[in-house]
Design a protein around this motif. Sequence first.
Motif, PDB file in Angstrom:
ATOM      1  N   TYR A  29      28.829  35.016  -7.344  1.00 52.72           N
ATOM      2  CA  TYR A  29      28.837  34.815  -5.887  1.00 52.72           C
ATOM      3  C   TYR A  29      27.561  34.120  -5.430  1.00 52.72           C
ATOM      4  O   TYR A  29      27.593  33.179  -4.621  1.00 52.72           O
ATOM      5  CB  TYR A  29      28.989  36.162  -5.189  1.00 52.72           C
ATOM      6  CG  TYR A  29      28.784  36.092  -3.694  1.00 52.72           C
ATOM      7  CD1 TYR A  29      29.788  35.623  -2.852  1.00 52.72           C
ATOM      8  CD2 TYR A  29      27.567  36.496  -3.130  1.00 52.72           C
ATOM      9  CE1 TYR A  29      29.584  35.558  -1.480  1.00 52.72           C
ATOM     10  CE2 TYR A  29      27.363  36.427  -1.763  1.00 52.72           C
ATOM     11  CZ  TYR A  29      28.371  35.961  -0.938  1.00 52.72           C
ATOM     12  OH  TYR A  29      28.166  35.894   0.423  1.00 52.72           O
ATOM     13  N   GLU A  53      26.893  30.615  -3.465  1.00 52.42           N
ATOM     14  CA  GLU A  53      26.052  30.545  -2.277  1.00 52.42           C
ATOM     15  C   GLU A  53      24.914  29.536  -2.470  1.00 52.42           C
ATOM     16  O   GLU A  53      24.601  28.747  -1.571  1.00 52.42           O
ATOM     17  CB  GLU A  53      25.463  31.928  -1.974  1.00 52.42           C
ATOM     18  CG  GLU A  53      26.430  32.880  -1.323  1.00 52.42           C
ATOM     19  CD  GLU A  53      26.717  32.512   0.108  1.00 52.42           C
ATOM     20  OE1 GLU A  53      25.787  32.523   0.935  1.00 52.42           O
ATOM     21  OE2 GLU A  53      27.883  32.197   0.410  1.00 52.42           O
ATOM     22  N   TYR A 107      35.790  33.173 -11.661  1.00 49.05           N
ATOM     23  CA  TYR A 107      35.064  33.975 -10.675  1.00 49.05           C
ATOM     24  C   TYR A 107      34.294  33.041  -9.728  1.00 49.05           C
ATOM     25  O   TYR A 107      34.349  33.179  -8.498  1.00 49.05           O
ATOM     26  CB  TYR A 107      34.044  34.882 -11.368  1.00 49.05           C
ATOM     27  CG  TYR A 107      34.516  36.223 -11.849  1.00 49.05           C
ATOM     28  CD1 TYR A 107      35.864  36.576 -11.880  1.00 49.05           C
ATOM     29  CD2 TYR A 107      33.596  37.163 -12.307  1.00 49.05           C
ATOM     30  CE1 TYR A 107      36.267  37.818 -12.337  1.00 49.05           C
ATOM     31  CE2 TYR A 107      33.988  38.419 -12.764  1.00 49.05           C
ATOM     32  CZ  TYR A 107      35.326  38.743 -12.779  1.00 49.05           C
ATOM     33  OH  TYR A 107      35.716  39.973 -13.228  1.00 49.05           O
ATOM     34  N   PHE A 165      34.885  32.526  -5.652  1.00 47.39           N
ATOM     35  CA  PHE A 165      33.883  32.802  -4.625  1.00 47.39           C
ATOM     36  C   PHE A 165      33.566  31.556  -3.806  1.00 47.39           C
ATOM     37  O   PHE A 165      33.330  31.640  -2.596  1.00 47.39           O
ATOM     38  CB  PHE A 165      32.609  33.357  -5.254  1.00 47.39           C
ATOM     39  CG  PHE A 165      32.772  34.743  -5.815  1.00 47.39           C
ATOM     40  CD1 PHE A 165      33.449  35.724  -5.115  1.00 47.39           C
ATOM     41  CD2 PHE A 165      32.246  35.073  -7.058  1.00 47.39           C
ATOM     42  CE1 PHE A 165      33.601  37.008  -5.623  1.00 47.39           C
ATOM     43  CE2 PHE A 165      32.387  36.356  -7.579  1.00 47.39           C
ATOM     44  CZ  PHE A 165      33.069  37.327  -6.856  1.00 47.39           C
ATOM     45  N   HIS A 166      33.580  30.409  -4.463  1.00 47.70           N
ATOM     46  CA  HIS A 166      33.346  29.151  -3.751  1.00 47.70           C
ATOM     47  C   HIS A 166      34.462  28.897  -2.738  1.00 47.70           C
ATOM     48  O   HIS A 166      34.191  28.489  -1.595  1.00 47.70           O
ATOM     49  CB  HIS A 166      33.258  28.008  -4.754  1.00 47.70           C
ATOM     50  CG  HIS A 166      33.146  26.662  -4.114  1.00 47.70           C
ATOM     51  ND1 HIS A 166      32.058  26.289  -3.352  1.00 47.70           N
ATOM     52  CD2 HIS A 166      34.000  25.586  -4.116  1.00 47.70           C
ATOM     53  CE1 HIS A 166      32.230  25.048  -2.921  1.00 47.70           C
ATOM     54  NE2 HIS A 166      33.389  24.612  -3.354  1.00 47.70           N
ATOM     55  N   LYS A 222      34.210  30.963   0.572  1.00 46.73           N
ATOM     56  CA  LYS A 222      32.873  30.920   1.180  1.00 46.73           C
ATOM     57  C   LYS A 222      32.890  31.106   2.695  1.00 46.73           C
ATOM     58  O   LYS A 222      31.890  31.531   3.280  1.00 46.73           O
ATOM     59  CB  LYS A 222      32.183  29.604   0.821  1.00 46.73           C
ATOM     60  CG  LYS A 222      32.914  28.364   1.334  1.00 46.73           C
ATOM     61  CD  LYS A 222      32.281  27.097   0.802  1.00 46.73           C
ATOM     62  CE  LYS A 222      33.087  25.868   1.232  1.00 46.73           C
ATOM     63  NZ  LYS A 222      32.545  24.625   0.638  1.00 46.73           N
ATOM     64  N   LYS A 282      36.961  39.173   3.739  1.00 47.01           N
ATOM     65  CA  LYS A 282      36.192  38.825   2.545  1.00 47.01           C
ATOM     66  C   LYS A 282      36.333  39.903   1.478  1.00 47.01           C
ATOM     67  O   LYS A 282      36.590  39.605   0.296  1.00 47.01           O
ATOM     68  CB  LYS A 282      34.727  38.653   2.935  1.00 47.01           C
ATOM     69  CG  LYS A 282      33.803  38.144   1.853  1.00 47.01           C
ATOM     70  CD  LYS A 282      32.411  37.951   2.457  1.00 47.01           C
ATOM     71  CE  LYS A 282      31.480  37.237   1.502  1.00 47.01           C
ATOM     72  NZ  LYS A 282      30.154  36.992   2.130  1.00 47.01           N
ATOM     73  N   MET A 296      38.414  39.108  -2.008  1.00 40.85           N
ATOM     74  CA  MET A 296      37.618  39.125  -3.235  1.00 40.85           C
ATOM     75  C   MET A 296      38.083  40.228  -4.170  1.00 40.85           C
ATOM     76  O   MET A 296      38.157  40.023  -5.389  1.00 40.85           O
ATOM     77  CB  MET A 296      36.133  39.287  -2.906  1.00 40.85           C
ATOM     78  CG  MET A 296      35.504  38.045  -2.321  1.00 40.85           C
ATOM     79  SD  MET A 296      33.719  38.203  -2.093  1.00 40.85           S
ATOM     80  CE  MET A 296      33.321  36.536  -1.540  1.00 40.85           C
ATOM     81  N   ALA A 320      32.848  43.622  -5.176  1.00 42.45           N
ATOM     82  CA  ALA A 320      33.304  43.021  -3.918  1.00 42.45           C
ATOM     83  C   ALA A 320      32.787  43.793  -2.709  1.00 42.45           C
ATOM     84  O   ALA A 320      32.560  43.214  -1.641  1.00 42.45           O
ATOM     85  CB  ALA A 320      34.829  42.954  -3.892  1.00 42.45           C
ATOM     86  N   ILE A 336      29.217  42.535  -2.214  1.00 45.66           N
ATOM     87  CA  ILE A 336      29.251  41.130  -1.816  1.00 45.66           C
ATOM     88  C   ILE A 336      29.700  40.997  -0.365  1.00 45.66           C
ATOM     89  O   ILE A 336      29.170  40.169   0.394  1.00 45.66           O
ATOM     90  CB  ILE A 336      30.176  40.329  -2.755  1.00 45.66           C
ATOM     91  CG1 ILE A 336      29.564  40.260  -4.156  1.00 45.66           C
ATOM     92  CG2 ILE A 336      30.419  38.925  -2.216  1.00 45.66           C
ATOM     93  CD1 ILE A 336      30.498  39.694  -5.212  1.00 45.66           C
TER      94      ILE A 336
END
Length: 220
Positions: free
Chosen positions: A43, A47, A138, A142-143, A146, A153, A157, A180, A183
């Motif tokens: 993640y 970011e 993974y 996550f991308h 975003k 979220k 996730m 998750a 995150i």
Amino acid sequence: MNSFALKLLALITMIIDHVGAIFYPQYPVLRIIGRLAFPIYAYLLAEGYAHTKNLKSYGLRLLAFALISEIPFDYAFFGKLELTHQNIFFTLFLGLLAIWFIDTQNPKNMAVAFIGVILAIMASEYLHTDYGTLGILYIISFHMLKNTQGMEKLLLMTFLLAVLNFLLSGGLQNYSVLAAVFISLHDGTPGPRNKVLQYAFYAAYPVHLLVLFLLKGTGV
């Protein structure tokens, strides 16, 4: 929870995981705790990609630490130089390439983006990088998420991690869905940051592996 806190959590749980793998394999709870680490790192990579001002420098830094970490990684886990399995920095580097392909080619040329992702996955499998295909997916997941926030979220996730684990791994890796929760608490702020902290987090990977190898050698 800011990015610094997430990095610290990932680092601590990773060290716990590696201590469990090397010294206490009879205690699976250490490996379960360690399942939090990689999803958080994946993640944070997504970011970092979204916020970096110099993607080339970011990629080269990951590749440099992949090379630096390989000998400590091999000796910590295999007790010798072992070219059949590569450390997590290689996975992160390939994941960065995969999301770069997605962003630079899609939607202009989805075929090229798809080929780029497949090549990154193939490279991870050929090199036997930590987490391999699962790790690349993974990072891509996550991308793609975003722009999600809050409960959305967390749910998305958790769902994606659960599906990917079911399809590609299983076992203790199923516990990675717990990442998750942490995150989803990310508030988007970086927290304390400077060059010293940045490189300290990178260096912590090869350094802690070297320490674990030396401790193993003393029979601790």
